[in-house]
Structures are given as structure tokens and as C-alpha cells.
Design an enzyme around this catalytic site. Structure first.
Site: not given
Length: 403
Positions: A109, A150, A153, A156, A183, A382, A384, A386, A402
């Protein structure tokens, strides 16, 4: 007076037959003929072509590239886009396809999601007509594989502070930086890369073989093993200015792509949960302990009931999400609600299902631990769990966590 069965009808009227154990709310009856055809076609493909080989690929840590032409032939690549060789099917059809693909494996998928929602969609939504004509038809045919760059390291969830840069130099841009957890990266012919410019965050189409662009695959994974996960490296990588996506600027571009992918995840994880639930249910009916099937034990029934209930809830969330998208009234927060809930409950279902199978549940003879490991990644990527919690929290309170 005889004791009545707890399931007897109180009014003596005829009782409707109970739907299948994996469709307790009879959602199948609400689908159109086209929706059922798409679902059944993909389910047959997964049963006949994916399931016989996916365990070996998971164990070996390899992606079954031989399935790409078949997925393209079925019209799965970019299937929710219109024109340019794409099938132009509804959001619900796309969701049902994702559901069946992930019932096979999250890696399958993920391949379809990345190709269609993260690589083809930004070209379709933000590209020039020339870019669309050049790239979308061969991508729909599976001749060109795409990826989406996107995550970095050290960056995120806070993607707006990415460190990858693109500097204008005459008729070119010079790209520098690294993207991680990508991916399809190692097999991609085309990367959609987001970078900071003097003009804000912009998207760039970077072809494999461009000097300064290299990839390296991430190994020793315990999750999504039947999927290619890579790093993308850009060192003074010069790309033509016409390779920039002209019709979007800022984080709206990559975030809109992520919402497309999250939609597919909300549906796909329903398939993973269903696969685990069905395996546990079948096992409970045949596995005997103390001279009786374990399906007779109250604690096993309780686990199965919780799984069945959460599956129904996830199915309903996904279906309404698809109907809203097809109506053109879908809000990104609604996607966050479904992604967060359905991944979380699919993971819980996999863990409960594993407990019913006992030691057998950790082997690749059954799909449960494979799904459970895969879902640990889906829980994170895509957005988390949280982050989606805080997105929903901001929406219902009006207060941002945020900043």
C-alpha cells in the site's frame, strides 16, 4: 416458564441475518457496483499475487518489484487523478483499493500511496502542463517510479524548518541537503523534493542520474521490510529551473500531498486490522485447549469483540471520510481524526490478535506480527500520533500547541 436465549427477539418478529464477521454493519451494501468491483479486483490481486510471496519478501527485506507492472495494469497508480493516463476513480474507490492492498502488506500500500499521492499528485496539482504531460502518463504505467522528499535526518514533524536548500544560479537551481526515511527512494526514477529557497519552500523534480544526486537504502529495519526505504543526498545538484513546480509556494504544497497520503492510510490500516482480526477469529475456532476450541473462552471472546467493534468504527470513519472527499467538503482535520484513530486501533488489534495465537502469532506463517511491525511505522509516518492529536486539539480548542 422456559428461559429465553439472550439473543432471542423480544417481539417475535423475523430476525435479519447477521452480516459477515468482518462487516458487521453491512457496509458492503452501501457501496456502488463500481466500488465493489474495484475492491474485489484488488482483493483478488492481493490474494493471488501478494499473499503467496509477501512473507518471503518481508523476511528477506526486499520489495516485490515484479508486481509493479501488474499494479499499473490494474490502474492503481494515480488511480484517483483525472486524465494523463490515470483512472480518475472516486476517493472511495481509491480508499477501498488501499484497504485491500494493506490487508496484504503495508509496504505494498505504501508503494501505491507514494507513487500516486506523494509523487504524482504534486505534479498533477502544482505542475506545469509540460510537466504533467511528460511525467504522469509513464508514472501511471509504472514505467517511472516516484518518491517524495520532505523528512530530513534532524527534521521530522517540524518540516517548515527543513535544511535542504535550493539556490538560484542562472537558469538552474543548486540543491544541497539530505532527505531521510523516503519510501521508494532507492528505486525511484524521479524525486519530488521540497527545499527552502529565497522565495520560500518550493518543490523540485529531480531525475535519477542527475550529477550530485545519490541515494542509499536504509537496512536492518524491523518494520516495512517489504518496502524500499532510503536516504536522498544532494550535493551541489544542479537542476533546470523548469523542474520547479510552478504553481505552489510554501508548506501548503507538501502538506496537501501528505493529506492525500493520510487519506489512503486511514483506509489502508482498516485492511491490516481486518487481516489480523480474521486470522485470530479463524484460529480461535480451530485451536483447542482443555478439550474445547479457545473461541469458547470468555477472555478470547472479549478480545475478538473488541477487535470487531474497533474494526466497525474504523470502517465507518474511513467510509465517511471518502464520501466527504468525493463531495468536495473534506477538511484536513477530519483526515487527522481518521488517520490517528485507525492506525492506533489497527495496532491494538494486531497486538490483541497476536495474543490469541500465542507463540504461533510471532511466525510468518500468519500475517499478524508482520502487520504489527509494519503498523509501528505507519503509526509514525505522514504525521505521528502525537502530531495528529495536537492538530485535532488545536481545531477544537482554537489554541495551538505548536507555538
Amino acid at each position: 416458564m422456559t428461559e429465553r436465549s439472550p439473543v432471542a427477539h423480544s417481539h417475535g418478529t423475523a430476525q435479519a441475518p447477521l452480516p459477515a464477521a468482518s462487516d458487521l454493519y453491512a457496509l458492503d451494501s452501501t457501496f456502488s457496483e463500481e466500488e465493489r468491483m474495484v475492491r474485489d479486483t484488488v482483493r483478488k490481486f492481493v490474494r493471488e499475487r501478494v499473499m503467496p510471496i509477501i512473507g518471503e519478501h518481508f523476511e528477506a527485506g526486499t520489495f516485490p518489484r515484479e508486481l509493479i507492472p501488474e499494479m499499473a495494469e490494474l490502474g492503481l497508480l494515480g488511480m484517483h487523478l483525472d486524465g494523463y493516463g490515470c483512472a480518475g476513480l472516486s476517493a472511495v474507490c481509491y480508499g477501498l483499493a488501499c484497504q485491500e492492498l494493506e490487508a496484504g502488506d503495508s509496504g505494498i500500500r505504501s508503494f501505491v500511496s507514494v507513487q500516486g499521492s506523494l509523487a504524482m499528485f504534486p505534479i498533477f496539482a502544482f505542475g506545469s502542463e509540460e510537466q504533467k504531460q511528460r511525467w504522469l502518463p509513464p508514472m501511471a504505467r509504472g514505467e517511472v517510479i516516484g518518491c517524495f522528499g520532505l523528512t530530513e535526518p534532524d527534521i521530522g514533524s517540524d518540516a517548515a524548518n527543513m535544511r535542504t536548500t535550493a539556490r538560484r544560479d542562472g537558469a538552474s537551481y543548486i540543491l544541497n541537503g539530505t532527505k531521510m526515511w523516503i519510501t521508494n527512494g532507492g528505486i525511484a526514477d524521479l524525486a519530488v523534493v521540497w527545499a527552502r529557497t529565497e522565495d520560500g519552500v518550493r518543490g523540485f523534480l529531480v531525475e535519477r542520474g542527475t550529477p550530485g544526486f545519490t541515494t542509499s537504502n536504509i537496512h536492518r529495519k524491523l518494520s516495512l521490510r517489504a518496502s524500499v526505504t532510503s536516504e536522498l543526498h544532494f550535493e551541489d545538484c544542479r537542476i533546470p529551473a523548469e523542474n520547479m513546480l510552478p504553481n505552489v509556494r510554501g508548506m501548503r504544497g507538501p502538506l496537501s500531498c501528505l493529506n492525500e497520503a493520510r487519506f489512503g492510510i486511514a483506509w489502508g490500516t482498516v485492511g491490516a486490522a481486518r487481516s489480523c482480526y480474521e486470522a485470530a477469529l479463524d484460529y480461535a475456532k480451530t485451536r483447542e485447549q482443555f478439550q474445547q476450541p479457545i473461541a469458547r473462552f470468555q477472555l478470547v471472546q472479549q478480545k475478538l469483540v473488541i477487535m470487531a467493534t474497533e474494526l466497525v468504527k474504523a470502517q465507518l470513519l474511513a467510509l465517511q471520510l471518502g464520501r466527504l472527499k468525493d463531495q468536495g467538503t473534506l477538511h484536513p482535520v477530519q483526515i487527522s481524526v481518521a488517520k490517528r484513530n485507525n492506525v492506533r486501533e489497527a495496532l491494538h488489534t494486531a497486538r490483541e490478535a497476536r495474543s490469541i495465537l500465542g507463540a504461533n502469532g510471532i511466525t510468518l506463517e500468519y500475517p499478524i506480527s508482520r502487520h504489527m511491525n509494519n503498523l509501528e511505522s505507519v503509526f509514525t509516518y505522514e504525521g505521528t500520533d502525537d502530531i495528529h492529536t495536537l492538530i485535532i486539539g488545536q481545531a477544537i480548542t482554537g489554541e495551538s500547541a505548536f507555538s
